[in-house]
Motif scaffolding. Sequence first.
Motif, PDB file in Angstrom:
ATOM      1  N   TYR A  97      10.187  -1.222  -2.226  1.00 23.45           N
ATOM      2  CA  TYR A  97       8.756  -1.498  -2.298  1.00 23.45           C
ATOM      3  C   TYR A  97       8.004  -0.642  -1.281  1.00 23.45           C
ATOM      4  CZ  TYR A  97      10.359  -5.849  -4.513  1.00 23.45           C
ATOM      5  OH  TYR A  97      10.954  -6.785  -5.321  1.00 23.45           O
ATOM      6  N   CYS A  98       6.830  -0.197  -1.659  1.00 26.78           N
ATOM      7  CA  CYS A  98       5.965   0.434  -0.672  1.00 26.78           C
ATOM      8  C   CYS A  98       4.901  -0.570  -0.242  1.00 26.78           C
ATOM      9  CB  CYS A  98       5.338   1.710  -1.199  1.00 26.78           C
ATOM     10  SG  CYS A  98       4.236   1.538  -2.607  1.00 26.78           S
ATOM     11  N   LYS A  99       4.447  -0.395   0.972  1.00 29.29           N
ATOM     12  CA  LYS A  99       3.447  -1.292   1.527  1.00 29.29           C
ATOM     13  C   LYS A  99       2.446  -0.505   2.353  1.00 29.29           C
ATOM     14  CE  LYS A  99       3.332  -3.376   5.364  1.00 29.29           C
ATOM     15  NZ  LYS A  99       3.675  -4.129   6.602  1.00 29.29           N
ATOM     16  N   VAL A 100       1.198  -0.883   2.234  1.00 31.96           N
ATOM     17  CA  VAL A 100       0.142  -0.309   3.059  1.00 31.96           C
ATOM     18  C   VAL A 100      -0.559  -1.445   3.795  1.00 31.96           C
ATOM     19  CG1 VAL A 100      -2.076   0.872   3.068  1.00 31.96           C
ATOM     20  CG2 VAL A 100      -0.225   1.721   1.614  1.00 31.96           C
ATOM     21  N   ARG A 142      13.957  -9.183   2.392  1.00 32.44           N
ATOM     22  CA  ARG A 142      13.332  -7.861   2.358  1.00 32.44           C
ATOM     23  C   ARG A 142      13.369  -7.267   3.766  1.00 32.44           C
ATOM     24  NH1 ARG A 142       7.830  -7.193  -0.987  1.00 32.44           N
ATOM     25  NH2 ARG A 142       9.200  -8.324  -2.418  1.00 32.44           N
ATOM     26  N   GLU A 143      13.721  -5.985   3.851  1.00 32.20           N
ATOM     27  CA  GLU A 143      13.842  -5.344   5.154  1.00 32.20           C
ATOM     28  C   GLU A 143      13.080  -4.027   5.182  1.00 32.20           C
ATOM     29  OE1 GLU A 143      17.884  -4.274   6.040  1.00 32.20           O
ATOM     30  OE2 GLU A 143      18.119  -3.075   4.227  1.00 32.20           O
ATOM     31  N   LEU A 144      12.625  -3.672   6.373  1.00 31.87           N
ATOM     32  CA  LEU A 144      11.937  -2.404   6.558  1.00 31.87           C
ATOM     33  C   LEU A 144      12.945  -1.265   6.508  1.00 31.87           C
ATOM     34  CD1 LEU A 144       9.395  -0.755   7.372  1.00 31.87           C
ATOM     35  CD2 LEU A 144      10.085  -1.122   9.747  1.00 31.87           C
ATOM     36  N   VAL A 145      12.616  -0.247   5.731  1.00 34.92           N
ATOM     37  CA  VAL A 145      13.449   0.947   5.642  1.00 34.92           C
ATOM     38  C   VAL A 145      12.873   2.058   6.517  1.00 34.92           C
ATOM     39  CG1 VAL A 145      14.352   2.735   4.117  1.00 34.92           C
ATOM     40  CG2 VAL A 145      14.205   0.363   3.311  1.00 34.92           C
ATOM     41  N   ALA A 146      11.570   2.315   6.347  1.00 40.35           N
ATOM     42  CA  ALA A 146      10.919   3.376   7.100  1.00 40.35           C
ATOM     43  C   ALA A 146       9.427   3.118   7.109  1.00 40.35           C
ATOM     44  CB  ALA A 146      11.215   4.741   6.490  1.00 40.35           C
ATOM     45  N   SER A 147       8.769   3.562   8.170  1.00 40.47           N
ATOM     46  CA  SER A 147       7.326   3.387   8.256  1.00 40.47           C
ATOM     47  C   SER A 147       6.708   4.609   8.914  1.00 40.47           C
ATOM     48  CB  SER A 147       6.973   2.126   9.041  1.00 40.47           C
ATOM     49  OG  SER A 147       7.407   2.239  10.387  1.00 40.47           O
ATOM     50  N   ILE A 148       5.410   4.764   8.679  1.00 37.80           N
ATOM     51  CA  ILE A 148       4.665   5.874   9.258  1.00 37.80           C
ATOM     52  C   ILE A 148       3.267   5.365   9.585  1.00 37.80           C
ATOM     53  CG2 ILE A 148       3.984   6.719   6.960  1.00 37.80           C
ATOM     54  CD1 ILE A 148       4.183   9.564   8.111  1.00 37.80           C
ATOM     55  N   VAL A 155       1.982   5.899  -5.168  1.00 38.25           N
ATOM     56  CA  VAL A 155       0.612   6.380  -5.324  1.00 38.25           C
ATOM     57  C   VAL A 155      -0.347   5.226  -5.138  1.00 38.25           C
ATOM     58  CG1 VAL A 155      -1.008   7.560  -6.822  1.00 38.25           C
ATOM     59  CG2 VAL A 155       1.415   8.141  -6.926  1.00 38.25           C
ATOM     60  N   GLY A 156      -1.387   5.456  -4.344  1.00 35.17           N
ATOM     61  CA  GLY A 156      -2.382   4.429  -4.098  1.00 35.17           C
ATOM     62  C   GLY A 156      -3.646   4.654  -4.917  1.00 35.17           C
ATOM     63  N   PHE A 157      -4.154   3.575  -5.498  1.00 37.54           N
ATOM     64  CA  PHE A 157      -5.390   3.601  -6.261  1.00 37.54           C
ATOM     65  C   PHE A 157      -6.356   2.606  -5.643  1.00 37.54           C
ATOM     66  CE2 PHE A 157      -3.818   6.172  -9.711  1.00 37.54           C
ATOM     67  CZ  PHE A 157      -2.456   5.902  -9.740  1.00 37.54           C
ATOM     68  N   GLY A 158      -7.628   2.987  -5.622  1.00 35.67           N
ATOM     69  CA  GLY A 158      -8.641   2.102  -5.064  1.00 35.67           C
ATOM     70  C   GLY A 158      -9.076   2.574  -3.700  1.00 35.67           C
ATOM     71  N   SER A 159     -10.012   1.843  -3.133  1.00 34.52           N
ATOM     72  CA  SER A 159     -10.617   2.238  -1.867  1.00 34.52           C
ATOM     73  C   SER A 159     -10.068   1.400  -0.719  1.00 34.52           C
ATOM     74  CB  SER A 159     -12.131   2.079  -1.956  1.00 34.52           C
ATOM     75  OG  SER A 159     -12.731   2.417  -0.720  1.00 34.52           O
ATOM     76  N   ILE A 160      -9.636   2.063   0.316  1.00 33.85           N
ATOM     77  CA  ILE A 160      -9.164   1.398   1.524  1.00 33.85           C
ATOM     78  C   ILE A 160     -10.010   1.876   2.680  1.00 33.85           C
ATOM     79  CG2 ILE A 160      -7.261   1.228   3.172  1.00 33.85           C
ATOM     80  CD1 ILE A 160      -5.323   1.294   0.902  1.00 33.85           C
ATOM     81  N   PHE A 161     -10.535   0.927   3.443  1.00 30.27           N
ATOM     82  CA  PHE A 161     -11.412   1.288   4.555  1.00 30.27           C
ATOM     83  C   PHE A 161     -10.664   2.117   5.572  1.00 30.27           C
ATOM     84  CE2 PHE A 161     -14.805   1.138   7.458  1.00 30.27           C
ATOM     85  CZ  PHE A 161     -14.314   0.825   8.710  1.00 30.27           C
ATOM     86  N   ARG A 162      -9.537   1.594   6.037  1.00 30.39           N
ATOM     87  CA  ARG A 162      -8.754   2.326   7.039  1.00 30.39           C
ATOM     88  C   ARG A 162      -7.300   1.883   6.971  1.00 30.39           C
ATOM     89  NH1 ARG A 162      -8.012   1.633  12.813  1.00 30.39           N
ATOM     90  NH2 ARG A 162      -9.412  -0.147  12.740  1.00 30.39           N
ATOM     91  N   VAL A 163      -6.422   2.834   6.746  1.00 31.59           N
ATOM     92  CA  VAL A 163      -4.991   2.537   6.713  1.00 31.59           C
ATOM     93  C   VAL A 163      -4.471   2.467   8.141  1.00 31.59           C
ATOM     94  CG1 VAL A 163      -2.719   3.402   6.052  1.00 31.59           C
ATOM     95  CG2 VAL A 163      -4.629   3.613   4.465  1.00 31.59           C
ATOM     96  N   LEU A 164      -3.791   1.386   8.440  1.00 31.79           N
ATOM     97  CA  LEU A 164      -3.223   1.222   9.776  1.00 31.79           C
ATOM     98  C   LEU A 164      -1.790   1.745   9.829  1.00 31.79           C
ATOM     99  CD1 LEU A 164      -4.612  -2.338  10.527  1.00 31.79           C
ATOM    100  CD2 LEU A 164      -5.542  -0.135  11.237  1.00 31.79           C
ATOM    101  N   ASP A 165      -1.033   1.394   8.828  1.00 39.18           N
ATOM    102  CA  ASP A 165       0.306   1.946   8.718  1.00 39.18           C
ATOM    103  C   ASP A 165       0.792   1.765   7.286  1.00 39.18           C
ATOM    104  OD1 ASP A 165       1.009  -0.990  10.267  1.00 39.18           O
ATOM    105  OD2 ASP A 165       2.142  -0.530   8.444  1.00 39.18           O
ATOM    106  N   MET A 166       1.860   2.443   6.929  1.00 40.95           N
ATOM    107  CA  MET A 166       2.429   2.332   5.598  1.00 40.95           C
ATOM    108  C   MET A 166       3.940   2.456   5.715  1.00 40.95           C
ATOM    109  SD  MET A 166       1.189   6.005   4.038  1.00 40.95           S
ATOM    110  CE  MET A 166      -0.529   5.636   4.292  1.00 40.95           C
ATOM    111  N   GLY A 167       4.620   1.924   4.728  1.00 43.38           N
ATOM    112  CA  GLY A 167       6.070   1.970   4.853  1.00 43.38           C
ATOM    113  C   GLY A 167       6.783   1.623   3.565  1.00 43.38           C
ATOM    114  N   TRP A 168       8.085   1.794   3.615  1.00 45.10           N
ATOM    115  CA  TRP A 168       8.980   1.431   2.519  1.00 45.10           C
ATOM    116  C   TRP A 168       9.879   0.278   2.971  1.00 45.10           C
ATOM    117  CZ3 TRP A 168       8.694   3.336  -2.324  1.00 45.10           C
ATOM    118  CH2 TRP A 168       7.967   4.514  -2.520  1.00 45.10           C
ATOM    119  N   TYR A 169      10.030  -0.687   2.084  1.00 47.63           N
ATOM    120  CA  TYR A 169      10.906  -1.818   2.315  1.00 47.63           C
ATOM    121  C   TYR A 169      11.887  -1.901   1.152  1.00 47.63           C
ATOM    122  CZ  TYR A 169       7.596  -3.449   5.851  1.00 47.63           C
ATOM    123  OH  TYR A 169       6.803  -3.553   6.966  1.00 47.63           O
ATOM    124  N   ARG A 170      12.947  -2.652   1.344  1.00 47.76           N
ATOM    125  CA  ARG A 170      13.883  -2.865   0.245  1.00 47.76           C
ATOM    126  C   ARG A 170      14.433  -4.280   0.289  1.00 47.76           C
ATOM    127  NH1 ARG A 170      18.872   1.136   2.149  1.00 47.76           N
ATOM    128  NH2 ARG A 170      19.619  -0.145   3.910  1.00 47.76           N
TER     129      ARG A 170
END
Length: 121
Positions: A94-97, A45-51, A23-38
């Motif tokens: 971990y999630c990343k935006v 740390r490695e990328l698991v999936a991104s969107i 869940v994201g809290f706060g204001s983001i101007f523009r999301v470019l991509d987001m993903g899960w890492y582990r």
Amino acid sequence: QVQLVESGGGLVQPGGSLRLSCVGFGSIFRVLDMGWYRQAPGRQRELVASIINAGTTNYADSVKGRFTISRDNAKNTMYLQMNSLKPEDTAVYYCKVRAAVPSIKGELDYWGQGTQVTVSS
């Protein structure tokens, strides 16, 4: 200030399923991509999936066909559905935006605090 909060981790037997939420809290101007890492102990740390904003998804070869990334913009939430879990999926997830930041004319990555997933009998 942007904050990402993960949940849904835990202990599961091989072959089981878990769904992680971010869940994201706060204001983001523009999301470019987001993903899960582990990150597993002793490993990078490695990328698991991104969107990306267009909805295009990308998966690590090791999780293709088993994991599904999705998002609900109305809830500011990203998910990772994990099925057919294996012991080698054990890691902190971990999630990343990645967001555009006009004030710096650049991009910033925001990370969650991580949630432990343990796959063991």
